[in-house]
Design an enzyme around this catalytic site. Structure first.
Site, PDB file in Angstrom:
ATOM      1  N   LEU A   1      23.242  59.232  38.281  1.00  0.00           N
ATOM      2  CA  LEU A   1      22.902  58.810  39.643  1.00  0.00           C
ATOM      3  C   LEU A   1      24.056  57.993  40.236  1.00  0.00           C
ATOM      4  CD1 LEU A   1      20.933  58.127  42.013  1.00  0.00           C
ATOM      5  CD2 LEU A   1      20.063  56.252  40.616  1.00  0.00           C
TER       6      LEU A   1
ATOM      7  N   ASN B   1      30.105  53.762  45.149  1.00  0.00           N
ATOM      8  CA  ASN B   1      29.502  53.046  46.277  1.00  0.00           C
ATOM      9  C   ASN B   1      27.986  53.190  46.341  1.00  0.00           C
ATOM     10  OD1 ASN B   1      31.963  51.997  47.394  1.00  0.00           O
ATOM     11  ND2 ASN B   1      32.466  54.104  47.934  1.00  0.00           N
TER      12      ASN B   1
ATOM     13  N   GLY C   1      24.930  52.091  43.783  1.00  0.00           N
ATOM     14  CA  GLY C   1      24.348  51.580  42.537  1.00  0.00           C
ATOM     15  C   GLY C   1      22.908  51.201  42.824  1.00  0.00           C
ATOM     16  N   SER C   2      22.718  49.977  43.353  1.00  0.00           N
ATOM     17  CA  SER C   2      21.375  49.565  43.758  1.00  0.00           C
ATOM     18  C   SER C   2      20.859  50.441  44.898  1.00  0.00           C
ATOM     19  CB  SER C   2      21.392  48.105  44.215  1.00  0.00           C
ATOM     20  OG  SER C   2      21.677  47.269  43.113  1.00  0.00           O
TER      21      SER C   2
ATOM     22  N   ASP D   1      10.990  54.668  36.878  1.00  0.00           N
ATOM     23  CA  ASP D   1       9.706  54.012  36.577  1.00  0.00           C
ATOM     24  C   ASP D   1       9.328  54.233  35.111  1.00  0.00           C
ATOM     25  OD1 ASP D   1       9.301  53.004  39.131  1.00  0.00           O
ATOM     26  OD2 ASP D   1       7.924  54.579  39.757  1.00  0.00           O
TER      27      ASP D   1
ATOM     28  N   ARG E   1      21.574  25.670   7.332  1.00  0.00           N
ATOM     29  CA  ARG E   1      22.640  24.778   7.780  1.00  0.00           C
ATOM     30  C   ARG E   1      22.212  23.312   7.594  1.00  0.00           C
ATOM     31  NH1 ARG E   1      27.977  23.852   8.817  1.00  0.00           N
ATOM     32  NH2 ARG E   1      28.281  22.701  10.775  1.00  0.00           N
TER      33      ARG E   1
ATOM     34  N   GLN F   1      23.780  28.972  20.612  1.00  0.00           N
ATOM     35  CA  GLN F   1      23.768  27.502  20.617  1.00  0.00           C
ATOM     36  C   GLN F   1      23.268  26.945  19.276  1.00  0.00           C
ATOM     37  OE1 GLN F   1      25.058  25.911  23.110  1.00  0.00           O
ATOM     38  NE2 GLN F   1      24.658  23.834  22.406  1.00  0.00           N
TER      39      GLN F   1
ATOM     40  N   GLU G   1      19.961  50.453  34.775  1.00  0.00           N
ATOM     41  CA  GLU G   1      18.671  51.042  35.174  1.00  0.00           C
ATOM     42  C   GLU G   1      17.969  50.217  36.255  1.00  0.00           C
ATOM     43  OE1 GLU G   1      16.221  53.119  32.360  1.00  0.00           O
ATOM     44  OE2 GLU G   1      17.986  53.672  31.192  1.00  0.00           O
ATOM     45  N   GLY G   2      18.785  49.665  37.143  1.00  0.00           N
ATOM     46  CA  GLY G   2      18.256  48.871  38.249  1.00  0.00           C
ATOM     47  C   GLY G   2      18.380  47.401  37.933  1.00  0.00           C
TER      48      GLY G   2
HETATM   49  N1  COS Z   1       7.933  56.664  43.030  1.00  0.00           N
HETATM   50  C1  COS Z   1       7.780  57.661  43.928  1.00  0.00           C
HETATM   51  N2  COS Z   1       8.321  57.604  45.170  1.00  0.00           N
HETATM   52  C2  COS Z   1       9.051  56.527  45.494  1.00  0.00           C
HETATM   53  C3  COS Z   1       9.264  55.454  44.597  1.00  0.00           C
HETATM   54  C4  COS Z   1       8.653  55.551  43.329  1.00  0.00           C
HETATM   55  N3  COS Z   1       8.803  54.584  42.414  1.00  0.00           N
HETATM   56  N4  COS Z   1      10.026  54.514  45.189  1.00  0.00           N
HETATM   57  C5  COS Z   1      10.298  54.976  46.434  1.00  0.00           C
HETATM   58  N5  COS Z   1       9.713  56.176  46.598  1.00  0.00           N
HETATM   59  C6  COS Z   1       9.754  57.003  47.812  1.00  0.00           C
HETATM   60  C7  COS Z   1       9.257  56.213  49.025  1.00  0.00           C
HETATM   61  O1  COS Z   1       7.855  56.316  49.154  1.00  0.00           O
HETATM   62  C8  COS Z   1       9.976  56.905  50.155  1.00  0.00           C
HETATM   63  O2  COS Z   1       9.299  58.110  50.470  1.00  0.00           O
HETATM   64  P1  COS Z   1       9.189  58.624  52.007  1.00  0.00           P
HETATM   65  O3  COS Z   1      10.545  59.155  52.331  1.00  0.00           O
HETATM   66  O4  COS Z   1       8.120  59.660  51.956  1.00  0.00           O
HETATM   67  O5  COS Z   1       8.806  57.412  52.824  1.00  0.00           O
HETATM   68  C9  COS Z   1      11.317  57.286  49.551  1.00  0.00           C
HETATM   69  O6  COS Z   1      11.107  57.324  48.128  1.00  0.00           O
HETATM   70  C10 COS Z   1      12.412  56.280  49.877  1.00  0.00           C
HETATM   71  O7  COS Z   1      11.949  55.007  49.407  1.00  0.00           O
HETATM   72  P2  COS Z   1      12.569  53.609  49.937  1.00  0.00           P
HETATM   73  O8  COS Z   1      12.621  53.643  51.446  1.00  0.00           O
HETATM   74  O9  COS Z   1      11.820  52.495  49.288  1.00  0.00           O
HETATM   75  O10 COS Z   1      14.057  53.724  49.395  1.00  0.00           O
HETATM   76  P3  COS Z   1      15.263  52.704  49.451  1.00  0.00           P
HETATM   77  O11 COS Z   1      16.458  53.479  49.819  1.00  0.00           O
HETATM   78  O12 COS Z   1      14.884  51.492  50.235  1.00  0.00           O
HETATM   79  O13 COS Z   1      15.465  52.283  47.901  1.00  0.00           O
HETATM   80  C11 COS Z   1      15.114  51.114  45.813  1.00  0.00           C
HETATM   81  C12 COS Z   1      14.502  51.722  47.109  1.00  0.00           C
HETATM   82  C13 COS Z   1      16.069  49.948  46.109  1.00  0.00           C
HETATM   83  C14 COS Z   1      13.933  50.632  45.004  1.00  0.00           C
HETATM   84  C15 COS Z   1      15.854  52.209  45.049  1.00  0.00           C
HETATM   85  O14 COS Z   1      17.025  52.586  45.729  1.00  0.00           O
HETATM   86  C16 COS Z   1      16.229  51.788  43.635  1.00  0.00           C
HETATM   87  O15 COS Z   1      15.420  51.856  42.714  1.00  0.00           O
HETATM   88  N6  COS Z   1      17.473  51.348  43.411  1.00  0.00           N
HETATM   89  C17 COS Z   1      17.982  51.048  42.089  1.00  0.00           C
HETATM   90  C18 COS Z   1      18.543  52.277  41.487  1.00  0.00           C
HETATM   91  C19 COS Z   1      18.949  52.068  40.071  1.00  0.00           C
HETATM   92  O16 COS Z   1      18.149  51.792  39.208  1.00  0.00           O
HETATM   93  N7  COS Z   1      20.270  52.196  39.825  1.00  0.00           N
HETATM   94  C20 COS Z   1      20.791  51.993  38.512  1.00  0.00           C
HETATM   95  C21 COS Z   1      21.479  53.219  38.036  1.00  0.00           C
HETATM   96  S1  COS Z   1      20.443  54.442  37.470  1.00  0.00           S
HETATM   97  S2  COS Z   1      20.551  54.290  35.537  1.00  0.00           S
END
Ligand code: COS
Length: 382
Positions: A124, A128, A130-131, A239, A267, A336, A363-364
């Protein structure tokens, strides 16, 4: 504490503990030093069928759930988070196929992943993105019967070692998150190559490299699920996988506590073992309390996820934050307790402290996990 495991679950714990004690722990310092991928250890893990714990029996797996992977990963994390990460990353790479793949796709790839003969990886992250998971730039364009991928993925665990990659790419930029799709890329696909191996603070036994797609052509049927569902598959994948990272924190925290308590009994300062001083006892007590609380939360979250697959996000993010923040604190405290010895590479706790840091990031990040929990609370309390 007794978590009343079934006979099958206890067998998974015993087997994983034996692998950690006999194979992983004796080699972890050398692997940390050499930064070599633990191929031989993972080949032995493959013989134990543990790569297939979460894969349904019809695809050659054991057919167990998140709770059972967590039990295995706890032991591997106690042994070495670098080795455990290489094992866990294969599950992370397999989840998109399991969650959204077609029947023929599952039949083709899952049995190979279940036996451990081929490892998987999940792609993933980009330079540019990540989060901000929906900010990826890698594209996939349909050209006749093939998808053509272009772009670069960054910090991909198992890169260069895995044979099966589940990759997120944009198929329709105008649609935002709904314009992302997932694909299976195989290591031999034309136009696919790897960047140099990254040099890391910790988890050095795991391989971290770029994936480079330069007009990489893959057959049309490598699309996972439907076009435009990639972001949802990514979210569902994370998840499911995050309790696995949480439990690495529990295993690591337990290992750090074990080392600190053992050392404190041996120790001698001021004529007594330092465990007899209340200052040290309180540190050890806090470590033990935090490790057990994190274990109980991760076990509960994993069971919740297995029972409620449509309601995973909050439990998954809660346990990831709690257990990995715990691991950071407990490993720092273990260093420590060991004092100057703890800072030396002759003892394992400095490596544990270095390994702990990634758990709060990958993983987030734990900041993103708090966002997820906060957003779920916002939905619950109307
Ligand atoms: N399960 C199912 N659907 C989900 C979901 C989940 N856990 N989380 C979000 N969605 C859906 C939302 O419902 C939304 O759907 P609609 O388009 O129908 O409204 C869509 O996905 C977009 O969701 P959202 O608007 O919340 O997305 P964002 O761009 O705001 O991002 C976060 C949300 C920040 C939570 C997400 O980008 C994230 O998890 N980032 C971290 C990624 C990560 O872990 N990176 C590390 C590298 S991977 S090893």
């Amino acid at each position: 504490m007794d978590y009343f495991l079934t006979e099958e679950q206890q067998m998974i714990v015993d087997l994983s503990r034996q692998i950690a004690d006999e194979l992983i722990i004796p080699q972890r310092a050398a692997l940390d030093e050499s930064e070599d991928f633990p191929k031989e250890i993972l080949d032995e893990v493959a013989k134990s069928d543990l790569f297939g714990i979460y894969i349904p029996e019809e695809y050659g797996g054991i057919g167990a759930g998140t709770f059972e992977i967590v039990l295995a990963l706890e032991q591997f994390g106690r042994g070495c988070v670098g080795v455990a990460t290489a094992f866990a990353a294969s599950a992370l790479g397999a989840f998109p196929i399991l969650i959204s793949g077609s029947e023929p796709m599952k039949q083709k790839y899952l049995p190979q992943i279940a036996t451990g003969s081929k490892k998987a990886a999940f792609a993933l992250t980009e330079a540019n993105a990540g989060s901000d998971a929906s900010g990826i730039q890698t594209t996939a364009v349909l050209d006749g019967d093939e998808w053509v991928l272009n772009g670069t993925k960054q910090w991909i665990t198992n890169a260069g070692e895995a044979k099966i990659y589940t990759v997120v790419a944009i198929t329709d930029r105008a649609k935002g998150p709904r314009g992302a799709s997932m694909f299976v890329v195989e290591d031999t696909d034309p136009g696919f190559s790897y960047g140099a191996k990254e040099k890391k603070l910790g988890i050095r036994a795991s391989s971290t490299r770029e994936l480079i797609f330069n007009n990489c052509r893959i057959p049309k049927d490598r699309l996972i699920g439907r076009e435009g569902t990639g972001f949802i598959t990514v979210m569902k994948t994370l998840d499911r996988s995050r309790p696995g990272i949480a439990i690495l924190g529990v295993g690591l925290g337990q290992a750090a506590l074990d080392e600190a308590a053992k050392y404190a009994k041996q120790r001698v300062q001021f004529g007594k073992p330092i465990i007899s001083f209340q200052a040290v006892q309180h540190m050890l007590a806090d470590m033990a309390i935090q490790v057990e609380a994190a274990r109980a939360l991760v076990y509960a979250a994993a069971k919740h996820i297995d029972a409620h697959p449509k309601d995973m996000s909050k439990a998954s993010s809660m346990c990831k934050v709690f257990a990995t923040d715990m691991a950071m604190k407990v490993t720092v405290d273990a260093v420590q307790v060991l004092g100057g010895y703890g800072y030396m590479r002759d003892y394992p706790v400095e490596k544990m402290m270095r390994d702990a840091k990634i758990l709060q990031i990958y993983e987030g990040t734990n900041q993103i996990q708090r966002n997820v929990v906060g957003q779920e609370l916002n939905k619950e309390y109307t």
